[in-house]
Every structure is written in structure tokens, then in C-alpha cells.
Design a protein around this motif. Structure first.
Motif, PDB file in Angstrom:
ATOM      1  N   PRO A  21      18.500  12.033  -0.700  1.00  0.00           N
ATOM      2  CA  PRO A  21      19.554  11.208  -0.354  1.00  0.00           C
ATOM      3  C   PRO A  21      21.061  11.888  -0.706  1.00  0.00           C
ATOM      4  CG  PRO A  21      18.546  10.325  -2.399  1.00  0.00           C
ATOM      5  CD  PRO A  21      17.748  11.379  -2.012  1.00  0.00           C
ATOM      6  N   PHE A  22      20.989  12.780  -1.858  1.00  0.00           N
ATOM      7  CA  PHE A  22      22.372  13.343  -2.503  1.00  0.00           C
ATOM      8  C   PHE A  22      22.728  14.696  -1.665  1.00  0.00           C
ATOM      9  CE2 PHE A  22      20.336  10.661  -5.870  1.00  0.00           C
ATOM     10  CZ  PHE A  22      21.262   9.674  -5.539  1.00  0.00           C
ATOM     11  N   ASP A  23      21.620  15.599  -1.753  1.00  0.00           N
ATOM     12  CA  ASP A  23      21.785  16.968  -1.137  1.00  0.00           C
ATOM     13  C   ASP A  23      20.481  17.443  -0.615  1.00  0.00           C
ATOM     14  OD1 ASP A  23      20.580  17.696  -3.611  1.00  0.00           O
ATOM     15  OD2 ASP A  23      22.407  17.727  -4.728  1.00  0.00           O
ATOM     16  N   ASN A  24      20.496  18.885  -0.679  1.00  0.00           N
ATOM     17  CA  ASN A  24      19.216  19.239  -0.013  1.00  0.00           C
ATOM     18  C   ASN A  24      18.144  19.734  -1.109  1.00  0.00           C
ATOM     19  OD1 ASN A  24      19.737  18.987   2.632  1.00  0.00           O
ATOM     20  ND2 ASN A  24      20.880  20.965   2.444  1.00  0.00           N
ATOM     21  N   ASN A  25      18.590  19.493  -2.570  1.00  0.00           N
ATOM     22  CA  ASN A  25      17.657  19.877  -3.483  1.00  0.00           C
ATOM     23  C   ASN A  25      17.417  19.143  -4.646  1.00  0.00           C
ATOM     24  OD1 ASN A  25      20.241  20.880  -3.698  1.00  0.00           O
ATOM     25  ND2 ASN A  25      19.980  22.247  -5.317  1.00  0.00           N
ATOM     26  N   THR A  26      17.846  17.824  -4.405  1.00  0.00           N
ATOM     27  CA  THR A  26      17.570  16.784  -5.443  1.00  0.00           C
ATOM     28  C   THR A  26      16.692  15.821  -4.842  1.00  0.00           C
ATOM     29  OG1 THR A  26      19.758  17.131  -6.477  1.00  0.00           O
ATOM     30  CG2 THR A  26      18.554  14.972  -6.961  1.00  0.00           C
ATOM     31  N   LEU A  27      15.635  16.076  -5.313  1.00  0.00           N
ATOM     32  CA  LEU A  27      14.317  15.331  -4.638  1.00  0.00           C
ATOM     33  C   LEU A  27      14.295  13.835  -5.578  1.00  0.00           C
ATOM     34  CD1 LEU A  27      11.806  14.916  -3.051  1.00  0.00           C
ATOM     35  CD2 LEU A  27      10.537  15.963  -4.811  1.00  0.00           C
ATOM     36  N   VAL A  28      14.456  12.709  -4.928  1.00  0.00           N
ATOM     37  CA  VAL A  28      14.337  11.304  -5.462  1.00  0.00           C
ATOM     38  C   VAL A  28      13.177  10.686  -5.030  1.00  0.00           C
ATOM     39  CG1 VAL A  28      15.481   9.155  -5.291  1.00  0.00           C
ATOM     40  CG2 VAL A  28      16.936  11.557  -5.373  1.00  0.00           C
ATOM     41  N   PHE A  29      12.549  10.097  -5.974  1.00  0.00           N
ATOM     42  CA  PHE A  29      11.187   9.089  -5.894  1.00  0.00           C
ATOM     43  C   PHE A  29      11.488   7.919  -5.846  1.00  0.00           C
ATOM     44  CE2 PHE A  29       9.521  13.184  -7.091  1.00  0.00           C
ATOM     45  CZ  PHE A  29       8.552  13.674  -5.854  1.00  0.00           C
ATOM     46  N   LYS A  30      11.297   6.894  -5.194  1.00  0.00           N
ATOM     47  CA  LYS A  30      11.493   5.536  -5.010  1.00  0.00           C
ATOM     48  C   LYS A  30      10.319   4.693  -4.981  1.00  0.00           C
ATOM     49  CE  LYS A  30      16.145   6.008  -3.052  1.00  0.00           C
ATOM     50  NZ  LYS A  30      17.103   5.576  -2.077  1.00  0.00           N
ATOM     51  N   ASP A  40      15.366  18.400  -9.416  1.00  0.00           N
ATOM     52  CA  ASP A  40      16.004  19.576  -8.524  1.00  0.00           C
ATOM     53  C   ASP A  40      14.825  20.419  -8.313  1.00  0.00           C
ATOM     54  OD1 ASP A  40      17.207  22.092  -7.777  1.00  0.00           O
ATOM     55  OD2 ASP A  40      19.054  21.713  -8.491  1.00  0.00           O
ATOM     56  N   VAL A  41      14.550  20.530  -6.936  1.00  0.00           N
ATOM     57  CA  VAL A  41      13.540  21.306  -6.359  1.00  0.00           C
ATOM     58  C   VAL A  41      13.691  22.897  -6.418  1.00  0.00           C
ATOM     59  CG1 VAL A  41      12.454  19.336  -4.957  1.00  0.00           C
ATOM     60  CG2 VAL A  41      14.046  21.110  -3.973  1.00  0.00           C
ATOM     61  N   ASP A  42      14.746  23.337  -6.337  1.00  0.00           N
ATOM     62  CA  ASP A  42      15.322  24.599  -6.460  1.00  0.00           C
ATOM     63  C   ASP A  42      15.129  25.258  -7.629  1.00  0.00           C
ATOM     64  OD1 ASP A  42      15.532  24.532  -3.526  1.00  0.00           O
ATOM     65  OD2 ASP A  42      17.753  24.434  -3.898  1.00  0.00           O
TER      66      ASP A  42
END
Length: 118
Positions: A21-30, A40-42
Motif C-alpha cells: 500500500p505504501f510503495d513497491n518494496n514495503t510488503l504489508v500483511f493484514k 522491506d522486500v528489497d
């Protein structure tokens, strides 16, 4: 723990979705639309997890690799360094606790819906 193991631990729980939801590299689990884990996936160097405020302080005092949540409410979130300073077993427990805290904060209707997903 690597990013794949972290992702599997998070996504395997009932009602969990993943998004950026924030950018292309911050993976968020809900869970049911409420955040319980971020990474951060990178550059998988740390994760953010929700935590009971008193427990958050205790954990920060006990582990050098746990500090107040980066870019989060520092009372309710911790950042856990993924450099091995916090044992994987503890990280797994903290992920479970973060999920549980968010589920407990859901409305009764949402918790009942979640129960139906199990």
C-alpha cells in the motif's frame, strides 16, 4: 529467518492478505484489513510487528535487535532486526503475538467472520 520464511509465517494465518500500500518494496500483511506485520522486500534487514506496550518495552530492554517501531506508533510497534540478534523462535512468537493482538482488536462481527475462515 529469510523473507520467504517470514512471508510463509504471515500468509498462512486465517484472514491474512498481503499488499504493497505504501510503495513497491514495503510488503504489508493484514488480517481482516488491519496491519500486523511489515517488511522491506528489497532489503530484508528488519520487520515491524505490533506488540503490547509493556511487552514492547521489556523486549527492547532484553534484545539489542528490538527497538521502537520505525515509522510506526512507537508505543504499539517494534522493529526487529533480522541480523540473528533475535532468535528465530522468538521472531515466530512475536509474529503470532502481533497477529493475535490485531485479531483481538477486531469487531465481534469481524472475529466471527474470521472464525468461519478456519
Amino acid at each position: 529467518m529469510d523473507i520467504e520464511s517470514f512471508r510463509e509465517l504471515c500468509i498462512s494465518r486465517p484472514g491474512v492478505t498481503e499488499e504493497f500500500p505504501f510503495d513497491n518494496n514495503t510488503l504489508v500483511f493484514k488480517v481482516m484489513g488491519k496491519m500486523f506485520a511489515l517488511a522491506d522486500v528489497d532489503h530484508f534487514v528488519s520487520i515491524n510487528l505490533k506488540c503490547d506496550p509493556e511487552e514492547a518495552i521489556r523486549l527492547r530492554e532484553h534484545y539489542a535487535g528490538i527497538r521502537p517501531g520505525y515509522h510506526m506508533n512507537k508505543k504499539h510497534w517494534n522493529t526487529i532486526e533480522m541480523d540473528g540478534s533475535v532468535p528465530d523462535a522468538v521472531v515466530r512468537e512475536l509474529i503470532s503475538e502481533s497477529y493475535r493482538l490485531v485479531v483481538n482488536g477486531l469487531t465481534r462481527k469481524m472475529r466471527e467472520e474470521l472464525e468461519g475462515m478456519k
